[in-house]
Design an enzyme around this catalytic site. Structure first.
Site, PDB file in Angstrom:
ATOM      1  N   ARG A  38       0.681  -1.273  -0.145  1.00 46.24           N
ATOM      2  CA  ARG A  38       0.117   0.162  -0.018  1.00 46.24           C
ATOM      3  C   ARG A  38       0.918   1.192   0.006  1.00 46.24           C
ATOM      4  O   ARG A  38       1.880   1.285   0.697  1.00 46.24           O
ATOM      5  CB  ARG A  38      -1.094   0.052   1.256  1.00 46.24           C
ATOM      6  CG  ARG A  38      -2.090  -1.063   1.169  1.00 46.24           C
ATOM      7  CD  ARG A  38      -3.142  -0.596  -0.028  1.00 46.24           C
ATOM      8  NE  ARG A  38      -3.981  -1.546   0.028  1.00 46.24           N
ATOM      9  CZ  ARG A  38      -4.381  -2.650  -0.611  1.00 46.24           C
ATOM     10  NH1 ARG A  38      -3.375  -3.047  -1.312  1.00 46.24           N
ATOM     11  NH2 ARG A  38      -5.367  -3.694  -0.703  1.00 46.24           N
TER      12      ARG A  38
ATOM     13  N   GLU B  46      -4.994   6.833  -4.676  1.00 48.77           N
ATOM     14  CA  GLU B  46      -5.221   5.982  -6.144  1.00 48.77           C
ATOM     15  C   GLU B  46      -6.828   6.325  -6.456  1.00 48.77           C
ATOM     16  O   GLU B  46      -7.744   6.344  -5.410  1.00 48.77           O
ATOM     17  CB  GLU B  46      -5.137   4.519  -5.712  1.00 48.77           C
ATOM     18  CG  GLU B  46      -3.809   4.099  -5.504  1.00 48.77           C
ATOM     19  CD  GLU B  46      -3.550   2.589  -5.369  1.00 48.77           C
ATOM     20  OE1 GLU B  46      -4.394   1.786  -5.588  1.00 48.77           O
ATOM     21  OE2 GLU B  46      -2.495   2.075  -5.130  1.00 48.77           O
TER      22      GLU B  46
ATOM     23  N   HIS C 209      -1.648  -0.403  -9.788  1.00 54.35           N
ATOM     24  CA  HIS C 209      -2.247  -1.065  -8.767  1.00 54.35           C
ATOM     25  C   HIS C 209      -2.696  -2.436  -9.497  1.00 54.35           C
ATOM     26  O   HIS C 209      -3.824  -2.806  -9.294  1.00 54.35           O
ATOM     27  CB  HIS C 209      -3.073  -0.741  -7.783  1.00 54.35           C
ATOM     28  CG  HIS C 209      -3.424  -1.371  -6.581  1.00 54.35           C
ATOM     29  ND1 HIS C 209      -3.602  -0.693  -5.442  1.00 54.35           N
ATOM     30  CD2 HIS C 209      -3.111  -2.580  -6.223  1.00 54.35           C
ATOM     31  CE1 HIS C 209      -3.865  -1.619  -4.280  1.00 54.35           C
ATOM     32  NE2 HIS C 209      -3.383  -2.824  -4.855  1.00 54.35           N
TER      33      HIS C 209
END
Length: 345
Positions: free
Chosen positions: A262, A291, A309
């Site tokens: 993360r 994000e 991601h």
């Protein structure tokens, strides 16, 4: 004569599976499933659709379970504002989430309202470890810089010689399933000089051997000793911002950073400063703060390889993950307890 009717349990599905289609069809046969299609880019619209579905079922007592799958960053977090109407009746006891991470789900709040939250801890393991391997090599060989140099017509003019993985100490922050899979992959493909790790608890000797002979070290030693630091820990109150200016200061000059966990594990301002100063030689990142709209720095820096991601988004990974989500739903509806709870109502 009067007939007894059995009301099927109700499920709210936020989206439908792409690969676990047979499992989803079976779920629809066994239970009353309402599908809400999320808006691909508008969170407010997605929340509105969820609220409308919950309102339409309110007179019947609401839902017994809700699930969502993967690729949810455009409309997460799954917070109180989004989920309150779903849990308002007190009937819904499960919120089944796709993915290993659950920092974007209000799981403690859900537990207070009697609902389990589940994840899919093993679903994205291999895909995310593969992404970490890709970014590991990309950082060491500075793939973004070399590609930009060639694309600009300069062939390899001005490029520095790159580092070889076999000569380096690779440090792993977080040795869960993904961290162990990554260690096993690098140890098998091109064994580094040393693999070290820091985790909440030490692995068993057998697990350390399977992870390429990984050695347990303190967090401080991990930072001081690693030539490459690969981040695989979950985002928690303890790990959020756990690598900031003070931690970068004790790292080796020219360290490489890989992050598939993360973005918020690293303090972004300190991380950018470390790259700009050369403290961090290069980085490979699949995760970011804010994000899906990360800091523009990451999109322009030639010493950073970026991915959206995307580690868990392979066909096999998504199929397995979807299957795990639906298995959690079915286990809860049939037995009252899901397979992978992350909280305790």
């Amino acid at each position: 004569m009067p007939t007894n009717t059995v009301t099927k349990k109700r499920v709210l599905a936020l989206g439908t599976p792409r690969f676990a289609v047979a499992e989803f069809e079976q779920l629809c046969k066994s239970y009353d499933v309402d599908v809400v299609l999320p808006h691909p880019s508008d969170r407010d619209d997605t929340v509105k659709r969820i609220h409308e579905a919950a309102a339409a079922r309110a007179a019947d007592g609401g839902y017994d379970a809700m699930f969502w799958l993967f690729g949810t960053s455009a409309y997460s977090p799954f917070d109180e504002h989004m989920l309150t109407p779903v849990l308002a009746s007190g009937r819904c006891g499960l919120l089944a989430s796709g993915g290993a991470g659950y920092n974007d789900v209000a799981f403690e709040w859900a537990a207070e309202r009697g609902a389990y939250v589940t994840n899919t801890p093993d679903g994205p393991t291999q895909g995310t470890a593969d992404m970490a391997l890709l970014l590991f090599l990309s950082a060491l060989r500075q793939a973004r810089l070399t590609e930009q140099t060639m694309r600009s017509g300069h062939w390899r003019q001005g490029l520095p010689l790159m580092d070889d993985p076999q000569a380096l100490t690779v440090g792993i922050y977080g040795m869960g399933a993904i961290g162990r899979a990554f260690a096993k992959k690098i140890a098998g493909a091109f064994p580094p000089r040393r693999i070290i790790y820091h985790n909440r608890s030490r692995l068993s000797p057998k697990q350390e051997l399977e992870a390429g002979g990984a050695e347990y070290v303190s967090f401080e030693e991990l930072l001081k000793t690693s030539d490459v630091l690969s981040i695989h820990c979950p985002l928690t109150e303890q790990t959020e911002g756990s690598i900031g200016a003070d931690q970068f200061a004790i790292m080796k000059d020219g360290v490489y950073i890989v992050n598939t966990a993360r973005g918020a594990v690293l303090g972004e301002a300190a991380f950018i400063a470390a790259i700009e100063s050369g403290k961090v030689a290069a980085a490979g990142l699949d995760v970011f703060d804010n994000e899906p709209r990360p800091n523009p720095f990451w999109l322009t820096c030639d010493r950073v390889t970026v991915q959206p991601h995307w580690g868990g988004f392979s066909k096999m990974t998504i199929k397995r993950g979807e299957g795990y989500v639906l298995a959690n739903v079915r286990a809860f509806l049939e037995a009252g307890t899901p397979i992978n709870p992350v909280n305790k109502p």
